[in-house]
Design a protein around this motif. Structure first.
Motif, PDB file in Angstrom:
ATOM      1  N   SER A 127      32.955  22.107  41.116  1.00  0.00           N
ATOM      2  CA  SER A 127      33.001  22.400  39.826  1.00  0.00           C
ATOM      3  C   SER A 127      32.292  23.594  39.207  1.00  0.00           C
ATOM      4  O   SER A 127      32.208  24.234  38.296  1.00  0.00           O
ATOM      5  N   VAL A 131      42.699  25.323  38.577  1.00  0.00           N
ATOM      6  CA  VAL A 131      41.794  24.558  39.091  1.00  0.00           C
ATOM      7  C   VAL A 131      42.363  23.403  40.283  1.00  0.00           C
ATOM      8  O   VAL A 131      43.532  22.503  39.940  1.00  0.00           O
ATOM      9  N   ILE A 148      41.186  31.852  41.794  1.00  0.00           N
ATOM     10  CA  ILE A 148      41.649  32.983  41.314  1.00  0.00           C
ATOM     11  C   ILE A 148      42.250  33.787  42.196  1.00  0.00           C
ATOM     12  O   ILE A 148      41.788  34.268  43.091  1.00  0.00           O
ATOM     13  N   ARG A 197      37.705  26.109  40.993  1.00  0.00           N
ATOM     14  CA  ARG A 197      38.436  27.013  40.404  1.00  0.00           C
ATOM     15  C   ARG A 197      39.059  28.164  41.390  1.00  0.00           C
ATOM     16  O   ARG A 197      38.178  28.575  42.235  1.00  0.00           O
ATOM     17  N   ASP A 216      45.495  31.688  38.081  1.00  0.00           N
ATOM     18  CA  ASP A 216      44.285  31.131  37.695  1.00  0.00           C
ATOM     19  C   ASP A 216      44.321  29.550  37.389  1.00  0.00           C
ATOM     20  O   ASP A 216      44.928  29.208  36.552  1.00  0.00           O
ATOM     21  N   VAL A 220      33.642  29.329  42.344  1.00  0.00           N
ATOM     22  CA  VAL A 220      34.878  29.987  42.198  1.00  0.00           C
ATOM     23  C   VAL A 220      35.420  30.541  43.425  1.00  0.00           C
ATOM     24  O   VAL A 220      34.674  31.030  44.196  1.00  0.00           O
ATOM     25  N   TYR A 252      33.726  36.573  35.985  1.00  0.00           N
ATOM     26  CA  TYR A 252      34.064  35.068  35.756  1.00  0.00           C
ATOM     27  C   TYR A 252      32.752  34.334  35.379  1.00  0.00           C
ATOM     28  O   TYR A 252      33.010  33.349  34.406  1.00  0.00           O
TER      29      TYR A 252
END
Length: 415
Positions: free
Chosen positions: A198, A17, A25, A23, A15, A201, A373
């Motif tokens: 931002s 950035v 994962i 982001r 996980d 994900v 999330y």
């Protein structure tokens, strides 16, 4: 790069950035062949307003906008989307929900090429007046098709009977009026506001090598970290209407009952535990109600800003008001004796077996990772959370649905 290991489910998670704020994962599954890649943006039908920092005013968003943009991104003038992914051995689909919009690809080959193609598709829109006009016609037909679906009718009516806030009960696709009024300028405004790294994900599940990912992925998304402030809704604790009967083109009656759960009584940091406890409780209630000859199913929605449960059935041989009475009697029975203590472990074991089976699906896992999330929950800790649930937690869940002022019932009968 550090990872978190979950020994109870034999999974590992990375996980991090990216430099542009996205982001990422990754759950590597080296024994699997398929990679599921999902890019999700925190923009859904709940978003009716956002705060414009330049004008210091709230900007209204047309109902159905998130879903409309999802459709529009597939209409890329520089790319035949379905053909491009198919040539690379991948399939793609997209969904818009109350909370978010997600673009997902499945592939067993050309993994990084397909991920780059997904990123290109989402971050390089080619909006135009001509395509918007065409899209309006498509979505208006889609909305008309919803009107013929019993599930859509029931869900829509229950939300309208439970909630005052339009952001909660808005149809994801919008209304004929809102879709007809969408303009190119508003589409660009909403895309620029919400489709920033931002606010997104990227979730990857499958045989992914972290070093190869970092070497092969091109991030076209600019480094934009503008704060997004959306309008929060306030909601009355009680339902708007406790009962409604309507008629539809069906061969037999349908019964639905919805429980509106107070957001004040649910800790947003414990959403995963609350949802699991409610699922176990409802499994208990459904089995208990089967003694009356009822075959019920349920829907649970636990979010940071709205929570509800729906119980429903379409196969019953007695008056519908009897179903309501049986549900209330069963809830009261479970509150007043040690029944929950006696059966909690049995149903926890049943839930554990169910979860372990579902973990075999990378598609399911990807969806759960994304949903949780956006609720700030670590889904891979779910078995640990399940182990921590006691009969007291199940009883607390029962208390959430014991106030019948927060319940609405819908009966749909044939014309």
């Amino acid at each position: 790069m550090d990872s978190i290991k979950y020994d109870d489910i034999h999974e590992e998670k990375y996980d991090f950035v990216m430099s542009n704020g996205l982001r990422v994962i990754i759950v590597p599954r080296n024994d699997y062949k398929k990679v599921v890649s999902s890019l999700s943006v925190d923009f859904g039908s709940k978003d009716n307003y956002f705060f414009d920092e330049d004008t210091k005013n709230w900007k209204k968003i047309s109902k159905g906008m998130a879903h409309f943009i999802e459709h529009q991104l597939f209409e890329n003038s520089k790319l035949n989307v379905l053909e491009a992914f198919s040539k690379n051995g991948a399939s793609i689909n997209a969904t818009t929900s109350y909370r978010n919009t997600t673009f997902t690809i499945n592939t067993t080959s050309n993994v990084y090429k397909n991920i780059n193609l997904l990123l290109y598709l989402v971050f390089n829109p080619t909006f135009s007046e001509k395509k918007i006009k065409k899209e309006k016609e498509i979505i208006l037909k889609e909305i008309q098709m919803y009107y013929d679906k019993i599930e859509w009718l029931a869900y829509s009516k229950l939300l309208n009977n439970m909630y005052q806030s339009p952001s909660i009960k808005n149809d994801i696709a919008g209304s004929p009026e809102s879709i007809s009024n969408i303009q190119l300028s508003e589409i660009k405004m909403c895309y620029d506001k919400f489709y920033q790294c931002s606010n997104m994900v990227l979730v990857l599940v499958g045989p992914i090598n972290i070093e190869e990912f970092l070497l092969n992925i091109y991030m076209p998304c600019p480094n934009k970290n503008e704060q997004i402030k959306t309008l929060e809704t306030s909601e009355n604790e009680n339902v708007i209407k406790s009962f409604e009967k309507c008629y539809f083109s069906v061969s037999h009656p349908y019964f639905y009952t919805g429980f509106k759960l107070s957001t004040n009584s649910i800790n947003p940091h414990l959403n995963l535990k609350t949802e699991l406890s409610l699922e176990i409780l409802l499994d208990i209630l459904v089995e208990k109600l089967s003694n009356y000859g009822l075959s019920l199913d349920y829907i649970i929605e636990i979010n940071n800003d709205y929570n509800f449960i729906i119980l429903y059935c379409d196969n019953f041989q007695f008056p519908p008001h009897s179903i309501d009475n049986y549900i209330q009697e069963t809830i009261k029975y479970c509150k007043q004796n040690n029944f929950l203590k006696e059966v909690t472990n049995k149903f926890k074991n049943k839930k554990r077996a169910e979860l372990l089976k579902q973990f075999n699906s990378s598609d399911w896992l990807s969806k759960q990772l994304i949903n949780n999330y956006f609720k700030n929950q670590d889904f891979l800790s779910i078995l640990s959370v399940l182990n921590s649930i006691s009969s007291t937690d199940i009883l607390d869940s029962l208390l959430l649905i014991s106030d019948f002022n927060k319940k609405t019932t819908l009966l749909i009968e044939p014309f």
